[in-house]
Design an enzyme around this catalytic site. Structure first.
Site, short mmCIF file in Angstrom:
data_model
loop_
_atom_site.label_atom_id
_atom_site.label_comp_id
_atom_site.label_asym_id
_atom_site.label_seq_id
_atom_site.Cartn_x
_atom_site.Cartn_y
_atom_site.Cartn_z
N GLY B 27 -13.92 -4.92 6.86
CA GLY B 27 -13.06 -4.80 5.40
C GLY B 27 -13.98 -3.94 4.72
CB SER B 44 -19.70 2.98 7.63
OG SER B 44 -19.25 2.73 8.75
N GLY B 45 -19.95 -0.23 8.14
CA GLY B 45 -20.76 -1.18 8.96
C GLY B 45 -22.01 -1.94 8.68
CB SER B 73 -15.88 2.39 4.15
OG SER B 73 -14.84 1.99 4.85
CB SER B 74 -15.22 4.64 9.29
OG SER B 74 -14.66 3.64 9.50
CG ASP B 75 -10.99 2.37 7.00
OD1 ASP B 75 -10.63 2.83 7.74
OD2 ASP B 75 -11.67 1.12 7.05
CG HIS B 94 -8.93 -1.64 5.52
ND1 HIS B 94 -7.57 -1.88 6.08
CD2 HIS B 94 -9.68 -1.38 6.69
CE1 HIS B 94 -7.51 -1.94 7.37
NE2 HIS B 94 -8.73 -1.53 7.71
CG HIS B 96 -9.11 -5.44 10.69
ND1 HIS B 96 -8.75 -4.60 11.94
CD2 HIS B 96 -9.40 -4.48 9.76
CE1 HIS B 96 -9.15 -3.65 11.85
NE2 HIS B 96 -9.44 -3.09 10.54
CG ASP B 119 4.34 -16.34 -9.27
OD1 ASP B 119 5.49 -16.26 -9.92
OD2 ASP B 119 3.84 -17.65 -8.79
CG HIS B 170 -5.04 -0.24 10.87
ND1 HIS B 170 -6.06 -0.57 11.47
CD2 HIS B 170 -5.46 0.53 10.07
CE1 HIS B 170 -7.28 -0.06 10.75
NE2 HIS B 170 -6.98 0.61 9.69
CE1 TYR B 228 0.75 -19.67 -13.84
CE2 TYR B 228 -0.94 -18.02 -14.28
CZ TYR B 228 -0.48 -19.13 -13.80
OH TYR B 228 -1.27 -19.83 -12.80
#
Lengths: 230, 230, 230, 230
Positions: B27, B44-45, B73-75, B94, B96, B119, B170, B228
Site C-alpha cells: 500500500g 517503495s517496499g 513507491s513504484s505506483d 493505494h 490491496h 454516506d 489489481h 451531520y
C-alpha cells in the site's frame, strides 16, 4: 552448532502464530545450511510459546538427528525430499492456514486472479494429487514430498517462481531461499487463497488475470529488470 | 522541505496497517502541496514499521525526486496522473485491502446497497477495464492512471463524489482532499466491499438502494445543506 | 474441596473467551473427579472476567450442589448425562462458537474434509436430531444429553474418537479426558467447521477425504503407534 | 444534570467500538430518564476516543437540546419516536455493524435458526419497508422511527421480546430497558446475523428452528419461570 541457523529457524517459526497462520502446533518451518547440508527444524508438537533457538532440531539429509534434545517435526521427511530435489530451496514452511487449507480440502488449485498473487507466485498454486493407499502406508511423509516433486517436474514448474503447493485434503507447503522467505510466501498464499475464494463467490464465472498483467507484475518484483523496492 | 506535508503523509501511511488495509508493504499514500505542486509519497517496499516522516519521498509532477534518500513507491506514476487530471484531489491511497481487491479480481463494480456506502460514495464504485498489452508494456503505472481518468471522464463521474476506483485484477485506489481523507475513504471502501459481498450472498437477486435514499444520505454529509457532525 | 479440580475447571473456562469461542456467558466447561464422582462446573450466567476458582460449583451425579455459592450452569444436566453414560469422558465443554453453531443451525453433520479434522476427530462430527416437544417440555437439558447418548450408541461411535457433537438448532458440545482436552477439542471443532464451510463453497461437489488418509492421520496422533509430538 | 444518566450513556457508547460494532463514528446510543422524560444521546460525528460523559447531549422528547455544547446525533429523531411510541424502552442503539447491515441491505428479515437467537429475540428480526420518497424528503429520521413503529404495530410485535429491527438499505436499531441492555442486544444481533448468514450458505434449504425450541430457550431467560443465571 549452527547457532545462527537455529536462531533464524526459531524466528521463522515464531512468525507463524504472529501472522495467524497456525493454531496450536499446526505448522513448522525449517532452513538448510548450504555449506554442511544440515537442516534446522521445529521440534514435533512443542507449543510455540515454549520454543527457543536451542530447541530447534538439527538433522542431516538422511533424516538423522545430529543435534537436539527433541524429536523433529513429524513432517521432517517431506522437508528433506524437497531440499534434496530442489537445491535452490533454502527454507520450507508447512501450516494448516485456514484459507489455503480450505482450497486443499476442496482439491482445487488456486488460480491467479490478480496482481497480489502475480507479484509473488507465477501462475496458479497447484493442488497435487492424493497419495495412494500404498504411498500412505509405506512412508507417508516421504511420499508427500515425492508427489510434490513429481507434480512440479510433470508440469515443469520452477520452484522459486511457484513457491507454494497444496497437498490434497491436507494443507499447504511453501518455500523460498530462506526460512524467512518461506514464511513470507505462506502469508502471501493465505492472502491469495482468501481473496480467490471471495473472488469466485462474487463472480462464479470469473477468469484468471490476463497473462500480460501476470507477467508484468511478476517481473516488477523478480528478475534482472525488477524495479520494486529499494 | 515541506516537513508538515511529509508528516501528514507519514501518518496517513501508518493508518493503513492500523486499519488492517495492508499486508507487508502492499500500500502507499501520498499528498500534494498545492502551492508548490510537489507530492510526498511512501518510499517503495519499505516496511511500515521502519517508516518515519523523513523517509517520505518528495517528487514533482514530472516524477522527478526532489528530495529523499529512497526511491518513491513504484505506483508513483499512477498518483501523478491522477493529481494532474484532477486538481481537486489532494491525497491518494493505494492498497490491496482484501474485500475491495476481491471485487477488483472479480471484475465487478461495487453497487451502492445502502447508506453506509451512500454516506461517502455517490453511486457504484466503478471497476475500470483491463489495460491492453501495449499499455502494460509501454508504461504500466502511468497507463493505470490514464485508464482511471478515461473511465471517470467517459461516465462523467466527479472524483470527489466517487472517491474510489477498482483497477481490474489489481486493487483499489481511493482519494480525497487530503491524504487523511483518502485513508478514510479506503476504510469506507473496504467496509462497503465487505458488506456488498455478503449482501449478494444473502440475496442473490438484490437491487441497489433506492435513488432517493442514496441522495438523502449523501446530502446529509455533503454539500451546502449537510447536517451531520458538529 | 477438590481445589485442584476447581482450578483446572476455572482455567478451562477462561480458555473459552481466550480462543474466541464464547460471547458474553455463552459457554461452560466442567470436569469430573473420578475418585469422588463429583463434578466442578461454571456457575450460570456469571461473566468470565468475574470468575475465580472458588466460584466453580461442585455437584454430584444426581445434580445436587455439594459446594458453592452459585447456581451451576443451566446446561449442567446435559453434562451429567454424558458423564454417566461415558465413564471415559473426564471433561466437557459447551459453547455457541460461531462456525460450529452455524453447522448445528443448518442441521448438517461436519464431514471430514482433511487432515486437520482427521488428526483429532475420527470421521464426521454428527449433528443429532431435534428433541421432540415432549422431550423439551419435560426435562430439556437432561434430554439434550439423552439424545446425544442415543445417537452415539446407534452409530456405535466411540466418544473419545469422536469427541464432539452438534445439537440441532443449538450448538456444539465437546469432551475429552480432561476439561483442558475438551477445550482443545472445541478449538479444533471450530477450526474444522470453518474450513469445511469454505471447502463446500469453493467446491460444492467436494467429497470427504480418502479413508486411508483419515486413518493415517488419526493414527499419527492416537493409539499405540502414534509418533506425533515428544 | 442527570450525571449518572450521561455516564451510563457514555459507557454504552464506548461499548460499541469495544465490541467491534462501529467503524469511525457510525453508531450511537441513548437512554431516557423516566422521571424527567429527558434523553442523553451521543453528539453527532464526534469520534469515540474523544467522547466523555460531559459531551453527552441532553434532549427532551420534542428534540430540543436541554443541555450540552454539541449537536445531538443526526439519528436523534428516530430515537425520540421510539421512546414516545414504546414507553417500555429505556435505551436505544444504532450501528452499521457489518453482518446485521448486510441483511438490511439484502432487504431480508433474519430468521430464528437457533437457540443463540431464541435466547434473546423472540422470532425473526424484521426488516421493515423502505421509506417513500416523500417520507425521506419531509422528515427522514422521524419517518425512519415511524416506519419501525408502524411495522411493529402491524405485526403486533412486543418491542421487549423483539428488541431489534433492520431498516432496509440502512442498518439495525436495537433497544432494551437501558442503554447497556440495548448494546447487549446489538452484540447478540450481530452474532445472530453472522450465524444466520453462514447457516443459509451451508444449507440453502434450511428451515427456522422448531417453535417449541424457540419457546423453551426464550423462556429459560425471560418471564416468571426463567432459570438461567443467578
Amino acid at each position: 552448532m549452527l547457532e545462527e541457523l537455529k536462531r533464524r529457524v526459531y524466528e521463522a517459526n515464531m512468525m507463524l502464530p504472529k501472522y495467524q497462520l497456525v493454531t496450536f502446533t499446526w505448522g513448522n518451518a525449517s532452513e538448510i545450511d548450504s555449506a554442511t547440508g544440515l537442516v534446522a527444524i521445529k521440534p514435533s508438537g512443542v507449543p510455540y510459546d515454549e520454543l527457543s533457538p536451542e530447541k530447534m532440531v538439527l538433522i542431516d539429509l538422511q533424516g538423522n538427528v545430529v543435534e537436539g534434545e527433541y524429536k523433529p517435526s513429524s513432517d521432517m521427511p517431506t522437508h528433506i525430499v524437497l531440499y534434496k530435489a530442489f537445491p535452490e530451496i533454502g527454507g520450507i514452511v508447512h501450516t494448516h492456514s485456514p484459507y489455503a487449507t480450505s482450497w486443499a480440502q476442496a482439491g482445487k488449485s488456486i488460480p491467479c486472479y490478480g496482481t497480489t498473487h502475480a507479484d509473488y507466485i507465477y501462475g496458479e498454486v497447484p493442488c497435487v494429487r492424493n497419495l495412494t493407499k500404498n504411498e500412505i502406508d509405506e512412508d507417508y511423509e516421504t511420499n508427500t514430498g515425492n508427489v510434490i516433486v513429481e507434480e512440479f517436474r510433470r508440469f515443469q514448474k520452477d520452484v522459486l517462481s511457484v513457491p507454494a503447493v497444496l497437498c490434497k485434503n491436507h494443507g499447504p507447503f511453501t518455500w523460498g531461499k530462506s526460512s524467512a522467505e518461506a514464511v513470507h510466501n505462506s502469508v502471501v498464499l493465505e492472502e491469495c487463497a482468501k481473496m480467490a475464494y471471495r473472488t469466485e463467490l462474487i463472480n462464479p464465472g470469473v477468469k484468471e488475470a490476463p497473462q500480460e498483467l501476470i507477467e508484468k507484475h511478476y517481473m516488477r518484483k523478480h528478475g534482472a529488470n525488477a524495479y520494486y523496492g529499494q
